[in-house]
Scaffold this motif. Structure first.
Motif, mmCIF file in Angstrom:
data_model
loop_
_atom_site.group_PDB
_atom_site.id
_atom_site.type_symbol
_atom_site.label_atom_id
_atom_site.label_comp_id
_atom_site.label_asym_id
_atom_site.label_seq_id
_atom_site.Cartn_x
_atom_site.Cartn_y
_atom_site.Cartn_z
ATOM 1 N N ARG A 176 -4.458 -10.172 1.313
ATOM 2 C CA ARG A 176 -5.545 -9.459 0.658
ATOM 3 C C ARG A 176 -6.118 -10.272 -0.497
ATOM 4 N NH1 ARG A 176 -7.016 -4.657 3.113
ATOM 5 N NH2 ARG A 176 -8.209 -3.475 1.628
ATOM 6 N N SER A 199 0.853 -2.073 4.017
ATOM 7 C CA SER A 199 0.458 -3.469 3.781
ATOM 8 C C SER A 199 1.627 -4.385 4.121
ATOM 9 C CB SER A 199 0.075 -3.658 2.313
ATOM 10 O OG SER A 199 1.226 -3.504 1.500
ATOM 11 N N SER A 200 1.352 -5.677 4.249
ATOM 12 C CA SER A 200 2.449 -6.600 4.591
ATOM 13 C C SER A 200 3.512 -6.573 3.499
ATOM 14 C CB SER A 200 1.913 -8.013 4.801
ATOM 15 O OG SER A 200 1.264 -8.490 3.653
ATOM 16 N N THR A 260 0.973 6.360 1.877
ATOM 17 C CA THR A 260 -0.228 5.866 2.562
ATOM 18 C C THR A 260 -1.333 6.889 2.397
ATOM 19 O OG1 THR A 260 -1.176 5.263 4.722
ATOM 20 C CG2 THR A 260 0.592 6.890 4.751
ATOM 21 N N LYS A 291 -0.726 6.742 9.982
ATOM 22 C CA LYS A 291 0.248 5.652 9.809
ATOM 23 C C LYS A 291 1.661 6.183 9.524
ATOM 24 C CE LYS A 291 -2.974 2.100 8.068
ATOM 25 N NZ LYS A 291 -3.314 1.284 6.897
ATOM 26 N N TYR A 299 1.167 -4.570 -9.228
ATOM 27 C CA TYR A 299 1.050 -5.968 -8.762
ATOM 28 C C TYR A 299 -0.228 -6.250 -7.990
ATOM 29 C CZ TYR A 299 2.628 -4.590 -4.059
ATOM 30 O OH TYR A 299 2.723 -4.025 -2.814
ATOM 31 N N TYR A 308 3.125 -7.853 -12.479
ATOM 32 C CA TYR A 308 4.030 -8.789 -11.801
ATOM 33 C C TYR A 308 3.230 -9.686 -10.857
ATOM 34 C CZ TYR A 308 7.100 -10.248 -7.982
ATOM 35 O OH TYR A 308 7.736 -10.974 -7.019
ATOM 36 N N VAL A 357 3.950 -12.867 -7.998
ATOM 37 C CA VAL A 357 4.992 -13.612 -7.273
ATOM 38 C C VAL A 357 5.009 -15.092 -7.697
ATOM 39 C CG1 VAL A 357 3.546 -14.212 -5.258
ATOM 40 C CG2 VAL A 357 6.019 -13.947 -4.989
ATOM 41 N N GLN A 389 -4.691 -1.863 9.639
ATOM 42 C CA GLN A 389 -3.457 -2.558 9.998
ATOM 43 C C GLN A 389 -2.212 -1.885 9.455
ATOM 44 O OE1 GLN A 389 -5.690 -3.493 7.757
ATOM 45 N NE2 GLN A 389 -4.928 -4.912 6.242
HETATM 46 N N1 LIG Z 1 1.180 -9.694 -7.552
HETATM 47 C C1 LIG Z 1 1.453 -10.496 -6.553
HETATM 48 O O1 LIG Z 1 2.077 -11.536 -6.711
HETATM 49 C C2 LIG Z 1 1.005 -10.134 -5.160
HETATM 50 C C3 LIG Z 1 1.489 -10.827 -4.050
HETATM 51 C C4 LIG Z 1 1.078 -10.428 -2.770
HETATM 52 C C5 LIG Z 1 0.187 -9.361 -2.634
HETATM 53 N N2 LIG Z 1 -0.277 -8.750 -3.765
HETATM 54 C C6 LIG Z 1 -1.187 -7.591 -3.658
HETATM 55 O O2 LIG Z 1 -0.574 -6.626 -2.823
HETATM 56 C C7 LIG Z 1 -1.567 -5.852 -2.183
HETATM 57 C C8 LIG Z 1 -1.264 -5.804 -0.720
HETATM 58 O O3 LIG Z 1 -1.499 -7.090 -0.168
HETATM 59 P P1 LIG Z 1 -1.375 -7.323 1.398
HETATM 60 O O4 LIG Z 1 -1.933 -8.677 1.667
HETATM 61 O O5 LIG Z 1 -0.001 -7.012 1.818
HETATM 62 O O6 LIG Z 1 -2.417 -6.172 1.885
HETATM 63 P P2 LIG Z 1 -2.825 -5.677 3.324
HETATM 64 O O7 LIG Z 1 -1.772 -6.056 4.301
HETATM 65 O O8 LIG Z 1 -4.237 -6.049 3.547
HETATM 66 O O9 LIG Z 1 -2.755 -4.055 3.169
HETATM 67 C C9 LIG Z 1 -3.589 -3.326 2.397
HETATM 68 C C10 LIG Z 1 -3.259 -1.817 2.559
HETATM 69 O O10 LIG Z 1 -3.431 -1.239 1.289
HETATM 70 C C11 LIG Z 1 -3.989 0.054 1.400
HETATM 71 N N3 LIG Z 1 -5.213 0.088 0.594
HETATM 72 C C12 LIG Z 1 -6.286 -0.714 0.692
HETATM 73 N N4 LIG Z 1 -7.223 -0.379 -0.204
HETATM 74 C C13 LIG Z 1 -6.722 0.648 -0.895
HETATM 75 C C14 LIG Z 1 -7.211 1.431 -1.972
HETATM 76 N N5 LIG Z 1 -8.419 1.221 -2.512
HETATM 77 N N6 LIG Z 1 -6.446 2.418 -2.427
HETATM 78 C C15 LIG Z 1 -5.249 2.661 -1.881
HETATM 79 N N7 LIG Z 1 -4.709 1.929 -0.862
HETATM 80 C C16 LIG Z 1 -5.450 0.944 -0.392
HETATM 81 C C17 LIG Z 1 -4.300 0.305 2.872
HETATM 82 O O11 LIG Z 1 -3.272 1.149 3.399
HETATM 83 P P3 LIG Z 1 -3.517 2.726 3.610
HETATM 84 O O12 LIG Z 1 -4.921 2.884 4.059
HETATM 85 O O13 LIG Z 1 -2.479 3.073 4.616
HETATM 86 O O14 LIG Z 1 -3.263 3.414 2.317
HETATM 87 C C18 LIG Z 1 -4.203 -1.088 3.480
HETATM 88 O O15 LIG Z 1 -3.771 -1.079 4.818
HETATM 89 C C19 LIG Z 1 -2.906 -6.502 -2.551
HETATM 90 O O16 LIG Z 1 -3.457 -5.823 -3.657
HETATM 91 C C20 LIG Z 1 -2.502 -7.900 -2.962
HETATM 92 O O17 LIG Z 1 -3.421 -8.510 -3.837
HETATM 93 C C21 LIG Z 1 0.105 -9.105 -5.001
#
Ligand SMILES: NC(=O)c1ccc[n+]([C@@H]2O[C@H](COP(=O)([O-])OP(=O)(O)OC[C@H]3O[C@@H](n4cnc5c(N)ncnc54)[C@H](OP(=O)(O)O)[C@@H]3O)[C@@H](O)[C@H]2O)c1
Length: 334
Positions: free
Chosen positions: A43, A157-158, A178, A183, A244, A271, A273, A324
């Motif tokens: 994302r 999400s992943s 979710t 889901k 995060y 936080y 990573v 997804q």
């Molecule tokens: N801080 C770090 O180091 C770090 C590292 C990795 C990822 N991240 C963050 O973690 C998050 C997930 O990443 P990913 O790549 O795993 O994502 P992803 O696989 O694309 O999954 C995103 C999921 O989040 C939910 N979502 C999307 N927009 C939303 C919103 N506005 N409100 C509530 N839920 C929402 C949806 O699930 P539902 O529709 O089922 O609710 C969606 O399927 C992202 O924000 C990413 O930037 C941060």
């Protein structure tokens, strides 16, 4: 040698991504050229492309920070890998400087770790961002223990799915949140002890009903925004909330949940990573824990869908469609 490289010349929607044929530059000192086998989509990359990320893109910008492949060429001073080595590329660099959506990518040698033996290209590309993020927060930062309740928002999400598996590996009780009722079954099958559909149910109420009045030890949340008020009510005294991500459009205006925080002595923290990846001791601890979980069969990336590199625009559209459950992977060499 020329190859396909994905770049964007202006920020915007998925359609700004262009596949260009460019020469692969020779790796500089401390750098390595990797022939990419598969790419893990994150994302963060959609946010970078749209100009909503921590890092501001400098067009024409390359993109992508997680992949696996084979080392083709090494730059001066590189002794950690050799041509022919199978490696995973960790998200350990600014995307403005490097980017792995390509047939070949030059990356810092310091961003490479061995491709876990026996793992397919799809799994190897889908592994590290999700599991290092989840492990870093749940185990390294929060030190969750068996029996702890852990609330995981954006659970499909992943990272969310990796967090469910990590919590189960430790013996904790993952509560998956979710927005999408469709889901719920997949999240239960993925190991959630309880699934809460936000918008229809209140997390604190459902959790206390299910666990005999107990609250959570940890909330692991990539959404932020106004929802943190209600999530704070799900925590027990002394609990912690780790923020995060900024999936909410109102993330920058996230309120501080003053009353539950004061009443329960809560800790709220951000936080990334990258802090873990930059620290060799913490990275090695997390890496061996994740490999242990993989070998034991407790951790296994969930691949929602695989795309071809030529279909990168479609892949980003799907990433942002929120349909997804799990990771999107782009296959490069098939
Ligand atoms: N801080 C770090 O180091 C770090 C590292 C990795 C990822 N991240 C963050 O973690 C998050 C997930 O990443 P990913 O790549 O795993 O994502 P992803 O696989 O694309 O999954 C995103 C999921 O989040 C939910 N979502 C999307 N927009 C939303 C919103 N506005 N409100 C509530 N839920 C929402 C949806 O699930 P539902 O529709 O089922 O609710 C969606 O399927 C992202 O924000 C990413 O930037 C941060």
């Amino acid at each position: 040698m020329t190859g396909r490289v994905v770049r964007f010349h202006e920020t915007g929607g998925p359609e700004v991504l262009r596949i260009e044929r460019l020469d692969t530059p020779a790796p500089g000192p401390g750098e390595v050229t990797v022939r990419i086998a598969a790419i893990g989509l994150n994302r963060a990359e959609a946010a970078f492309r749209a100009g909503r990320y921590l890092e501001v893109p400098r067009p024409p910008a390359r993109i992508g920070c997680e992949a696996c492949g084979i080392v083709e060429e090494i730059g001066d001073g590189v002794c950690s890998v050799a041509p022919g080595d199978a490696v995973c590329v960790l998200p350990a660099f600014p995307m403005n400087d490097f980017g792995v959506y390509a047939d070949r990518a030059v990356v810092p040698a310091a961003a490479l770790i061995p491709w876990p033996p026996g793992l397919s290209a799809s799994y190897a590309a889908a592994l590290w961002m999700a599991y290092l993020t989840a492990w870093g927060a749940l185990v390294d930062v929060a030190a969750i223990a068996p029996g702890d309740i852990v609330v995981i928002t954006a659970a499909s999400s992943s990272v969310g799915l990796a967090a469910i598996q990590t919590a189960n590996l430790i013996g904790a009780l993952p509560v998956a949140v979710t927005r999408d009722p469709d889901k719920a079954e997949a999240l239960r099958a993925a190991g959630a002890a309880l699934v809460v559909v936000s918008g229809e149910q209140d997390v604190a109420t459902e959790l206390r009903r299910h666990f005999g009045g107990r609250g959570a030890r940890l909330v692991f949340d990539p959404i932020a925004g106004p929802g943190v008020q209600a999530l704070a009510e799900a925590l027990d005294a002394g609990g912690q909330m780790i923020l995060y991500g900024n999936l909410s459009e109102a993330a920058e205006r996230t309120p501080f949940p003053f009353f539950p925080a004061v009443r329960l002595g809560l800790a709220l923290r951000g936080y990334l990573v990258f802090d873990l990846i930059r620290d060799p001791v913490r990275l090695e601890r997390a890496r061996s824990g994740i490999l242990f979980g993989l070998n034991a069969g407790s951790l296994r990336p969930t691949i929602a869908r695989t795309f071809d590199l030529d279909d990168i625009v479609e892949a980003h559209r799907y990433l942002e469609s929120n349909q997804q459950v799990g990771k999107l992977v782009v296959s490069v060499t098939g």
